[in-house]
Design a protein around this motif. Structure first.
Motif, PDB file in Angstrom:
ATOM      1  N   ARG A  43      -8.113 -10.922  -5.447  1.00 43.31           N
ATOM      2  CA  ARG A  43      -6.913 -10.874  -6.208  1.00 43.31           C
ATOM      3  C   ARG A  43      -6.743  -9.325  -6.670  1.00 43.31           C
ATOM      4  O   ARG A  43      -6.384  -9.108  -7.763  1.00 43.31           O
ATOM      5  CB  ARG A  43      -7.044 -11.746  -7.367  1.00 43.31           C
ATOM      6  CG  ARG A  43      -6.896 -12.973  -7.160  1.00 43.31           C
ATOM      7  CD  ARG A  43      -6.377 -14.021  -8.191  1.00 43.31           C
ATOM      8  NE  ARG A  43      -7.072 -13.751  -9.459  1.00 43.31           N
ATOM      9  CZ  ARG A  43      -8.104 -14.741  -9.791  1.00 43.31           C
ATOM     10  NH1 ARG A  43      -8.491 -15.748  -9.135  1.00 43.31           N
ATOM     11  NH2 ARG A  43      -8.606 -14.684 -11.003  1.00 43.31           N
ATOM     12  N   THR A  85       1.195  -1.802  -6.628  1.00 46.61           N
ATOM     13  CA  THR A  85       1.915  -2.963  -6.857  1.00 46.61           C
ATOM     14  C   THR A  85       2.958  -3.314  -6.115  1.00 46.61           C
ATOM     15  O   THR A  85       3.650  -2.433  -5.491  1.00 46.61           O
ATOM     16  CB  THR A  85       2.292  -2.918  -8.035  1.00 46.61           C
ATOM     17  OG1 THR A  85       3.091  -2.106  -8.678  1.00 46.61           O
ATOM     18  CG2 THR A  85       1.111  -3.214  -9.283  1.00 46.61           C
ATOM     19  N   THR A  86       3.179  -4.228  -5.566  1.00 48.13           N
ATOM     20  CA  THR A  86       4.514  -4.992  -4.794  1.00 48.13           C
ATOM     21  C   THR A  86       4.989  -6.132  -5.633  1.00 48.13           C
ATOM     22  O   THR A  86       4.462  -6.301  -6.726  1.00 48.13           O
ATOM     23  CB  THR A  86       4.184  -5.252  -3.470  1.00 48.13           C
ATOM     24  OG1 THR A  86       3.388  -6.473  -3.431  1.00 48.13           O
ATOM     25  CG2 THR A  86       3.339  -4.159  -2.762  1.00 48.13           C
ATOM     26  N   ASP A  87       6.021  -6.587  -5.243  1.00 45.32           N
ATOM     27  CA  ASP A  87       6.747  -7.617  -5.971  1.00 45.32           C
ATOM     28  C   ASP A  87       5.836  -8.761  -6.128  1.00 45.32           C
ATOM     29  O   ASP A  87       5.837  -9.795  -6.607  1.00 45.32           O
ATOM     30  CB  ASP A  87       8.078  -8.279  -5.090  1.00 45.32           C
ATOM     31  CG  ASP A  87       9.177  -7.115  -5.232  1.00 45.32           C
ATOM     32  OD1 ASP A  87       8.907  -6.226  -6.187  1.00 45.32           O
ATOM     33  OD2 ASP A  87      10.095  -7.109  -4.513  1.00 45.32           O
ATOM     34  N   ARG A  88       4.845  -9.028  -5.240  1.00 43.83           N
ATOM     35  CA  ARG A  88       3.950 -10.141  -4.993  1.00 43.83           C
ATOM     36  C   ARG A  88       2.573  -9.961  -5.255  1.00 43.83           C
ATOM     37  O   ARG A  88       1.561 -10.668  -5.360  1.00 43.83           O
ATOM     38  CB  ARG A  88       4.046 -11.070  -3.917  1.00 43.83           C
ATOM     39  CG  ARG A  88       5.509 -11.425  -3.583  1.00 43.83           C
ATOM     40  CD  ARG A  88       5.467 -12.438  -2.233  1.00 43.83           C
ATOM     41  NE  ARG A  88       6.939 -12.664  -2.174  1.00 43.83           N
ATOM     42  CZ  ARG A  88       7.181 -13.684  -0.880  1.00 43.83           C
ATOM     43  NH1 ARG A  88       6.459 -14.072  -0.122  1.00 43.83           N
ATOM     44  NH2 ARG A  88       8.667 -14.116  -1.027  1.00 43.83           N
ATOM     45  N   PHE A  89       2.168  -8.661  -5.292  1.00 47.80           N
ATOM     46  CA  PHE A  89       0.521  -8.216  -5.346  1.00 47.80           C
ATOM     47  C   PHE A  89       0.198  -7.375  -6.135  1.00 47.80           C
ATOM     48  O   PHE A  89       1.163  -6.125  -6.100  1.00 47.80           O
ATOM     49  CB  PHE A  89       0.159  -7.848  -3.988  1.00 47.80           C
ATOM     50  CG  PHE A  89      -1.089  -7.467  -3.617  1.00 47.80           C
ATOM     51  CD1 PHE A  89      -2.236  -8.514  -3.804  1.00 47.80           C
ATOM     52  CD2 PHE A  89      -1.683  -6.153  -3.505  1.00 47.80           C
ATOM     53  CE1 PHE A  89      -3.659  -8.213  -3.936  1.00 47.80           C
ATOM     54  CE2 PHE A  89      -3.006  -5.796  -3.395  1.00 47.80           C
ATOM     55  CZ  PHE A  89      -4.047  -6.975  -3.413  1.00 47.80           C
ATOM     56  N   ARG A  90      -0.890  -7.174  -6.743  1.00 48.57           N
ATOM     57  CA  ARG A  90      -1.268  -6.051  -7.711  1.00 48.57           C
ATOM     58  C   ARG A  90      -2.707  -5.607  -7.413  1.00 48.57           C
ATOM     59  O   ARG A  90      -3.414  -6.633  -7.390  1.00 48.57           O
ATOM     60  CB  ARG A  90      -1.049  -6.501  -9.280  1.00 48.57           C
ATOM     61  CG  ARG A  90      -1.781  -5.356 -10.061  1.00 48.57           C
ATOM     62  CD  ARG A  90      -1.638  -5.773 -11.357  1.00 48.57           C
ATOM     63  NE  ARG A  90      -2.319  -5.128 -12.492  1.00 48.57           N
ATOM     64  CZ  ARG A  90      -2.696  -5.180 -13.705  1.00 48.57           C
ATOM     65  NH1 ARG A  90      -2.012  -6.294 -14.278  1.00 48.57           N
ATOM     66  NH2 ARG A  90      -3.376  -4.391 -14.446  1.00 48.57           N
TER      67      ARG A  90
END
Length: 301
Positions: free
Chosen positions: A209, A16-21
Motif C-alpha cells: 500500500r 500521489t494520484t487520485d487512487r494511490f499514495r
C-alpha cells in the motif's frame, strides 16, 4: 546495512494520484548487492522504479542514484544505469533486434559488442527478428542482453522473469549472478517469484500500500521468522502475545495456538524458560512473512 554511500537513496519521497499514495519512502539500497523489492500487486514497486528513472516526479523528498539526482539531462548518470521493464513499449516494434542494438551502442561508450553477442547466443535470441514478432519471453531476453552489454553499475529490473520459460529463467539467474561477481555492481529488482528472491537477493524490501514495511538482510530474515505450535491446558492468547519476538498469535481451536515469531532465538529461549508445551515448529516462507507484516500495517489516515 552498509555504511558506504548507497547506490539508491530515497529520502521522504512521496507521490500521489487520485487512487494511490506512495510514501513517504525512506530507503537506502547498498552498493555491491542485490536488493529485491517484494509486495502484493499495487504496493508501489513499479511507481518506485518510475520515480528512480525520472519518468514521474515526486511531490516531496529527494532521490539519488549513484550519488546523483536522476534527471533526463544527465547523460553521464544514464550511461551508468540500465533498466529492464516488465512491459516493453510498442513504439519500436518495427525495428529488428540488431537495429535497436545499433541505436543503444551510440549512447553507451562502454558498449561491449562481444558481450552482447555472447548474451544473444546464451539466450537464444535471433537479432534479425523484428521486435513486434517476438514473444514476450524472447523480447524480455533481448532487453536483458541490451541492458547488460554496457556493464552498468546499477541495474534496475522490474519483474524480469515475466514471460520466461524455466530454462530461460535459469539462464537469467546465472547471468545475473556472474554480472555481480566483481563486487562493484548493484541490482535493484522487483519480483513476485519467491524462489527468484531466495536465489538472487542479499537484501529484501517489503512494500505494501505504498509504504516500505521493512528492509531485511535475506538470511537473517529467514532465520528470524518461524512458526511455533502449542497445545496445553492453561494457555492464554494474551499471555503468549507478551513473549519476546512474538509477532502474532492465532488460536486454532481448544487450547491449540499458532505463534509467529520475528525473532526466533529470543522466542525459543522464552518458550524453554517458561516450559511452554511446543508441539512443533517450522521456518516461514517469504509469502507468509509478507502476509504477517502486512497484517500489522497501519492503514493511511
Amino acid at each position: 546495512m552498509e555504511t558506504a554511500q548507497p547506490a539508491v537513496r530515497l529520502d521522504g519521497v512521496q507521490f500521489t494520484t487520485d487512487r494511490f499514495r506512495l510514501g513517504p519512502i525512506h530507503l537506502e539500497v547498498p552498493r555491491g548487492y542485490v536488493t529485491a523489492i517484494v509486495g502484493p500487486n499495487g504496493s508501489g514497486k513499479s511507481s518506485t522504479f518510475r520515480l528512480l528513472l525520472d519518468l514521474i516526479k515526486p511531490e516531496a523528498g529527494t532521490i539519488e542514484l549513484l550519488g546523483s539526482r536522476p534527471h533526463s539531462r544527465n547523460p553521464e548518470l544514464r550511461q551508468r544505469l540500465a533498466y529492464v521493464p516488465e512491459t516493453n513499449s510498442d513504439c519500436d516494434e518495427g525495428l529488428r533486434a540488431s537495429e535497436k542494438a545499433a541505436f543503444h551502442q551510440l549512447w553507451y561508450p562502454t558498449w561491449d559488442v562481444n558481450r552482447y553477442q555472447e548474451l544473444l547466443r546464451r539466450f537464444d535470441v535471433d537479432p534479425s527478428v523484428r521486435l513486434g514478432k517476438m514473444s514476450k519471453g524472447m523480447r524480455q531476453k533481448l532487453e536483458l542482453a541490451l541492458a547488460l552489454a554496457h556493464q552498468p553499475e546499477l541495474l534496475l529490473l522490474d519483474e524480469p522473469s515475466s514471460g520466461l520459460d524455466p530454462i530461460a529463467w535459469k539462464h537469467m539467474l546465472e547471468t545475473l549472478s556472474r554480472y555481480m561477481e566483481d563486487g562493484s555492481r548493484t541490482i535493484l529488482v522487483a519480483s513476485h517469484l519467491i524462489e527468484e528472491v531466495r536465489r538472487l537477493a542479499d537484501y529484501i524490501v517489503v512494500m505494501s500500500r505504498g509504504q516500505v514495511l521493512g528492509v531485511y538482510e535475506k538470511d537473517a530474515l529467514f532465520d528470524n521468522w518461524r512458526t511455533y505450535y502449542l497445545i496445553g491446558d492453561g494457555l492464554e492468547e494474551r499471555m503468549l502475545t507478551q513473549g519476546p519476538g512474538v509477532h502474532a498469535v492465532e488460536r486454532m481451536g481448544g487450547q491449540a495456538y499458532k505463534l509467529i515469531s520475528s525473532a526466533s532465538q529470543s522466542t525459543e529461549q522464552w518458550l524453554h524458560r517458561e516450559a511452554l508445551p511446543v508441539t512443533g515448529q517450522q521456518p516461514m516462507e517469504l509469502d507468509d512473512i509478507m502476509e504477517a507484516l502486512i497484517a500489522r500495517q497501519q492503514p493511511f489516515s
